[in-house]
Scaffold this motif. Structure first.
Motif, PDB file in Angstrom:
ATOM      1  N   ARG A   1       0.619  -1.292  -0.016  1.00 26.73           N
ATOM      2  CA  ARG A   1       0.005  -0.074  -0.145  1.00 26.73           C
ATOM      3  C   ARG A   1       0.973   1.272  -0.102  1.00 26.73           C
ATOM      4  O   ARG A   1       2.064   0.982   0.552  1.00 26.73           O
ATOM      5  CB  ARG A   1      -0.855  -0.070   1.301  1.00 26.73           C
ATOM      6  N   HIS A   2       0.268   2.306  -0.832  1.00 29.02           N
ATOM      7  CA  HIS A   2       1.047   3.588  -0.631  1.00 29.02           C
ATOM      8  C   HIS A   2      -0.218   4.585  -0.251  1.00 29.02           C
ATOM      9  O   HIS A   2      -1.252   4.790  -0.809  1.00 29.02           O
ATOM     10  CB  HIS A   2       1.630   3.936  -2.016  1.00 29.02           C
ATOM     11  N   PRO A   3       0.089   5.739   0.545  1.00 30.22           N
ATOM     12  CA  PRO A   3      -0.976   6.391   0.780  1.00 30.22           C
ATOM     13  C   PRO A   3      -1.963   7.333   0.171  1.00 30.22           C
ATOM     14  O   PRO A   3      -2.830   7.590   0.083  1.00 30.22           O
ATOM     15  CB  PRO A   3      -0.161   7.452   1.983  1.00 30.22           C
ATOM     16  N   LEU A   4      -1.155   7.439  -1.470  1.00 28.57           N
ATOM     17  CA  LEU A   4      -1.597   8.391  -2.120  1.00 28.57           C
ATOM     18  C   LEU A   4      -2.340   7.318  -3.415  1.00 28.57           C
ATOM     19  O   LEU A   4      -2.773   8.140  -4.248  1.00 28.57           O
ATOM     20  CB  LEU A   4      -0.657   9.371  -2.907  1.00 28.57           C
ATOM     21  N   LEU A   5      -2.301   6.083  -3.190  1.00 25.38           N
ATOM     22  CA  LEU A   5      -2.764   5.379  -4.218  1.00 25.38           C
ATOM     23  C   LEU A   5      -3.828   4.402  -3.641  1.00 25.38           C
ATOM     24  O   LEU A   5      -3.670   3.759  -2.778  1.00 25.38           O
ATOM     25  CB  LEU A   5      -1.784   4.148  -4.667  1.00 25.38           C
ATOM     26  N   SER A   6      -5.061   4.388  -4.388  1.00 30.83           N
ATOM     27  CA  SER A   6      -6.362   3.886  -3.799  1.00 30.83           C
ATOM     28  C   SER A   6      -6.552   2.445  -4.456  1.00 30.83           C
ATOM     29  O   SER A   6      -6.928   2.414  -5.583  1.00 30.83           O
ATOM     30  CB  SER A   6      -7.510   4.617  -4.086  1.00 30.83           C
ATOM     31  N   TRP A   7      -6.585   1.420  -3.524  1.00 31.21           N
ATOM     32  CA  TRP A   7      -6.649  -0.025  -4.263  1.00 31.21           C
ATOM     33  C   TRP A   7      -8.090  -0.172  -4.386  1.00 31.21           C
ATOM     34  O   TRP A   7      -8.677  -0.691  -5.313  1.00 31.21           O
ATOM     35  CB  TRP A   7      -6.209  -1.035  -3.215  1.00 31.21           C
ATOM     36  N   GLN A   8      -8.967   0.703  -3.748  1.00 28.67           N
ATOM     37  CA  GLN A   8     -10.459   0.520  -3.661  1.00 28.67           C
ATOM     38  C   GLN A   8     -11.085   1.161  -4.934  1.00 28.67           C
ATOM     39  O   GLN A   8     -11.830   0.272  -5.656  1.00 28.67           O
ATOM     40  CB  GLN A   8     -11.120   1.277  -2.582  1.00 28.67           C
ATOM     41  N   ARG A   9     -10.323   2.212  -5.389  1.00 27.70           N
ATOM     42  CA  ARG A   9     -10.679   2.623  -6.819  1.00 27.70           C
ATOM     43  C   ARG A   9     -10.284   1.580  -7.894  1.00 27.70           C
ATOM     44  O   ARG A   9     -11.109   1.393  -8.926  1.00 27.70           O
ATOM     45  CB  ARG A   9      -9.914   4.041  -6.975  1.00 27.70           C
ATOM     46  N   TRP A  10      -9.089   0.966  -7.803  1.00 30.20           N
ATOM     47  CA  TRP A  10      -8.822   0.129  -8.882  1.00 30.20           C
ATOM     48  C   TRP A  10      -9.786  -1.215  -8.862  1.00 30.20           C
ATOM     49  O   TRP A  10     -10.036  -1.532  -9.985  1.00 30.20           O
ATOM     50  CB  TRP A  10      -7.569  -0.285  -8.903  1.00 30.20           C
ATOM     51  N   PHE A  11     -10.007  -1.625  -7.538  1.00 30.76           N
ATOM     52  CA  PHE A  11     -11.086  -2.688  -7.681  1.00 30.76           C
ATOM     53  C   PHE A  11     -12.529  -2.294  -8.261  1.00 30.76           C
ATOM     54  O   PHE A  11     -12.876  -3.125  -9.151  1.00 30.76           O
ATOM     55  CB  PHE A  11     -11.092  -3.055  -6.072  1.00 30.76           C
ATOM     56  N   ALA A  12     -12.829  -1.261  -8.003  1.00 28.80           N
ATOM     57  CA  ALA A  12     -14.111  -0.623  -8.689  1.00 28.80           C
ATOM     58  C   ALA A  12     -13.943  -0.721 -10.184  1.00 28.80           C
ATOM     59  O   ALA A  12     -14.973  -1.167 -10.821  1.00 28.80           O
ATOM     60  CB  ALA A  12     -14.355   0.742  -8.269  1.00 28.80           C
ATOM     61  N   ALA A  13     -12.938  -0.381 -10.825  1.00 25.66           N
ATOM     62  CA  ALA A  13     -12.666  -0.235 -12.131  1.00 25.66           C
ATOM     63  C   ALA A  13     -12.462  -1.773 -12.781  1.00 25.66           C
ATOM     64  O   ALA A  13     -12.762  -2.058 -13.865  1.00 25.66           O
ATOM     65  CB  ALA A  13     -11.213   0.444 -12.470  1.00 25.66           C
ATOM     66  N   ALA A  14     -12.011  -2.489 -11.688  1.00 26.69           N
ATOM     67  CA  ALA A  14     -11.985  -4.011 -12.352  1.00 26.69           C
ATOM     68  C   ALA A  14     -13.479  -4.858 -12.104  1.00 26.69           C
ATOM     69  O   ALA A  14     -13.319  -5.840 -12.262  1.00 26.69           O
ATOM     70  CB  ALA A  14     -10.896  -4.869 -11.516  1.00 26.69           C
ATOM     71  N   GLY A  15     -14.440  -4.194 -11.498  1.00 27.61           N
ATOM     72  CA  GLY A  15     -15.552  -4.441 -11.595  1.00 27.61           C
ATOM     73  C   GLY A  15     -15.727  -5.434 -10.077  1.00 27.61           C
ATOM     74  O   GLY A  15     -16.554  -6.321 -10.102  1.00 27.61           O
ATOM     75  N   ILE A  16     -14.907  -4.986  -9.217  1.00 30.38           N
ATOM     76  CA  ILE A  16     -15.066  -5.860  -7.808  1.00 30.38           C
ATOM     77  C   ILE A  16     -15.206  -4.863  -6.766  1.00 30.38           C
ATOM     78  O   ILE A  16     -14.940  -3.818  -6.813  1.00 30.38           O
ATOM     79  CB  ILE A  16     -13.396  -6.353  -7.409  1.00 30.38           C
ATOM     80  N   SER A  17     -16.263  -5.442  -5.816  1.00 25.56           N
ATOM     81  CA  SER A  17     -16.677  -4.589  -4.608  1.00 25.56           C
ATOM     82  C   SER A  17     -15.947  -5.200  -3.460  1.00 25.56           C
ATOM     83  O   SER A  17     -16.151  -5.872  -2.829  1.00 25.56           O
ATOM     84  CB  SER A  17     -18.250  -4.636  -4.592  1.00 25.56           C
ATOM     85  N   HIS A  18     -14.752  -4.375  -3.389  1.00 31.31           N
ATOM     86  CA  HIS A  18     -13.901  -4.614  -2.131  1.00 31.31           C
ATOM     87  C   HIS A  18     -13.162  -3.301  -1.672  1.00 31.31           C
ATOM     88  O   HIS A  18     -13.055  -2.355  -2.281  1.00 31.31           O
ATOM     89  CB  HIS A  18     -12.758  -5.452  -2.771  1.00 31.31           C
ATOM     90  N   PRO A  19     -13.414  -3.214  -0.249  1.00 30.97           N
ATOM     91  CA  PRO A  19     -12.893  -2.087   0.478  1.00 30.97           C
ATOM     92  C   PRO A  19     -11.446  -1.688   0.382  1.00 30.97           C
ATOM     93  O   PRO A  19     -10.635  -2.717  -0.192  1.00 30.97           O
ATOM     94  CB  PRO A  19     -13.429  -2.309   1.888  1.00 30.97           C
ATOM     95  N   GLU A  20     -11.088  -0.524   0.824  1.00 30.50           N
ATOM     96  CA  GLU A  20      -9.642  -0.543   0.860  1.00 30.50           C
ATOM     97  C   GLU A  20      -8.859  -1.129   1.848  1.00 30.50           C
ATOM     98  O   GLU A  20      -9.364  -1.438   3.039  1.00 30.50           O
ATOM     99  CB  GLU A  20      -9.530   1.120   1.138  1.00 30.50           C
ATOM    100  N   PRO A  21      -7.841  -1.866   1.438  1.00 30.73           N
ATOM    101  CA  PRO A  21      -7.155  -2.916   2.570  1.00 30.73           C
ATOM    102  C   PRO A  21      -6.312  -2.284   3.499  1.00 30.73           C
ATOM    103  O   PRO A  21      -6.035  -1.077   3.482  1.00 30.73           O
ATOM    104  CB  PRO A  21      -6.109  -3.486   1.352  1.00 30.73           C
ATOM    105  N   SER A  22      -6.583  -2.758   4.695  1.00 27.51           N
ATOM    106  CA  SER A  22      -6.229  -2.008   6.080  1.00 27.51           C
ATOM    107  C   SER A  22      -5.036  -2.922   6.366  1.00 27.51           C
ATOM    108  O   SER A  22      -4.457  -2.411   7.372  1.00 27.51           O
ATOM    109  CB  SER A  22      -7.441  -1.974   7.103  1.00 27.51           C
ATOM    110  N   THR A  23      -4.650  -3.995   5.959  1.00 29.75           N
ATOM    111  CA  THR A  23      -3.421  -4.439   6.209  1.00 29.75           C
ATOM    112  C   THR A  23      -2.486  -4.608   5.146  1.00 29.75           C
ATOM    113  O   THR A  23      -2.794  -4.433   3.711  1.00 29.75           O
ATOM    114  CB  THR A  23      -3.666  -6.046   6.746  1.00 29.75           C
ATOM    115  N   GLY A  24      -1.274  -5.076   5.591  1.00 30.17           N
ATOM    116  CA  GLY A  24      -0.143  -5.079   4.404  1.00 30.17           C
ATOM    117  C   GLY A  24       0.746  -3.967   4.470  1.00 30.17           C
ATOM    118  O   GLY A  24       0.412  -2.881   5.150  1.00 30.17           O
TER     119      GLY A  24
END
Length: 289
Positions: free
Chosen positions: A188-211
């Motif tokens: 994870r990086h504080p300026l990059l949103s996994w949740q935004r990418w998951f939405a673009a890939a058609g996945i409903s997944h929250p921003e990861p809180s671990t890793g």
């Protein structure tokens, strides 16, 4: 400095000693022989000793003259060098503060290319992620990743980013569809949103809180190369690794994200050479990504 000799006598003395003739010294200094002779006598009167032996059609330094010549010559050389430095065009120094990843993967080569045609601009590069160096006056311009608002600073957009996951070839072999990332270790990086990418890939997944959380994108890229997990990364930073085969894109999906900007204090507008470099970066950024 109360015992300085008449300064106009020193070049005459040095030239006569070097050339061995009052006539030759006069020609070299564009003076008359009598003017050279007068200046030498004035200098000898000041020091109270003869500096030359006058012979038929020749002059020879005395022992005192030889010792004095060494000092005079050194002083004249130092004055000449100092004057040359002052006459030379002054190089303007540009202090750049850039996020580590864009500094090493994008900026360094551009600075090198620009300096080849602008040798009077001297660059000093440092890495930082926050705005403190710019707000404290420790840097003239900065390259940062973010949104459009930069309070207290001017900003010029370089290019918008697309982001996508990257990982080592070994990890990629076990990833077949985006849903597989739900079981993967995500970097994870504080300026990059996994949740935004998951939405673009058609996945409903929250921003990861671990890793692992990396403030430095370059460190996160190296961690991904080492197989420590899957990193979400901006295209301009990830593609050099992908091109080298050190990282792969396990999925084709990407999404729009923030942008890279040149940011600077308003006072930078008073420095034409620096503004020319900023305009060059902005004008050519899209061709250089």
């Amino acid at each position: 400095m109360r015992d300085l000799p008449p300064l106009h006598t020193l070049p005459a003395f040095e030239a006569a000693a070097r050339l061995g003739s009052f006539l030759a010294a006069a020609e070299a200094l564009h003076l008359t022989p009598s003017a050279i002779s007068h200046r030498i006598r004035l200098l000898e009167e000041h020091v109270g000793q003869a500096l030359f032996e006058r012979r038929h059609r020749a002059i020879v330094l005395t022992a005192t003259g030889r010792r004095y010549l060494a000092v005079v010559r050194e002083a004249l050389l130092r004055l000449d060098e100092a004057s040359g430095v002052l006459r030379a065009p002054q190089r303007e120094r540009l202090r750049i503060s850039a996020a580590p990843a864009i500094a090493s993967k994008w900026l360094v080569s551009r600075v090198t290319a620009y300096q080849e045609t602008h040798p009077d601009l001297e660059f000093a590069l440092a890495t930082a992620t926050g705005l403190a160096p710019l707000l404290a006056g420790e840097a003239d311009i900065g390259l940062r990743y973010g949104e459009e608002e930069w309070p207290g600073l001017l900003a010029w957009k370089l290019f918008e980013e697309r982001v996508f996951p990257v990982c080592s070839p070994t990890l990629a072999a076990g990833l077949h569809q985006p849903q597989d990332l739900e079981r993967s270790r995500l970097l994870r990086h504080p300026l990059l949103s996994w949740q935004r990418w998951f939405a673009a890939a058609g996945i409903s997944h929250p921003e990861p809180s671990t890793g692992p959380l990396y403030e430095d994108a370059l460190l996160m890229l190296e961690a991904a190369v080492a197989g420590h997990g899957v990193a979400l990364m901006a295209a301009s930073l990830a593609m050099p690794y992908v091109a080298e085969g050190r990282l792969v894109r396990p999925f084709a999906e990407d999404c729009a994200d923030r942008s890279f900007y040149v940011v600077a204090p308003p006072a930078i507008q008073e420095r034409p050479a620096v503004m020319a470099f900023v305009r060059w970066l902005v004008r050519n950024a899209h061709d250089l990504v």
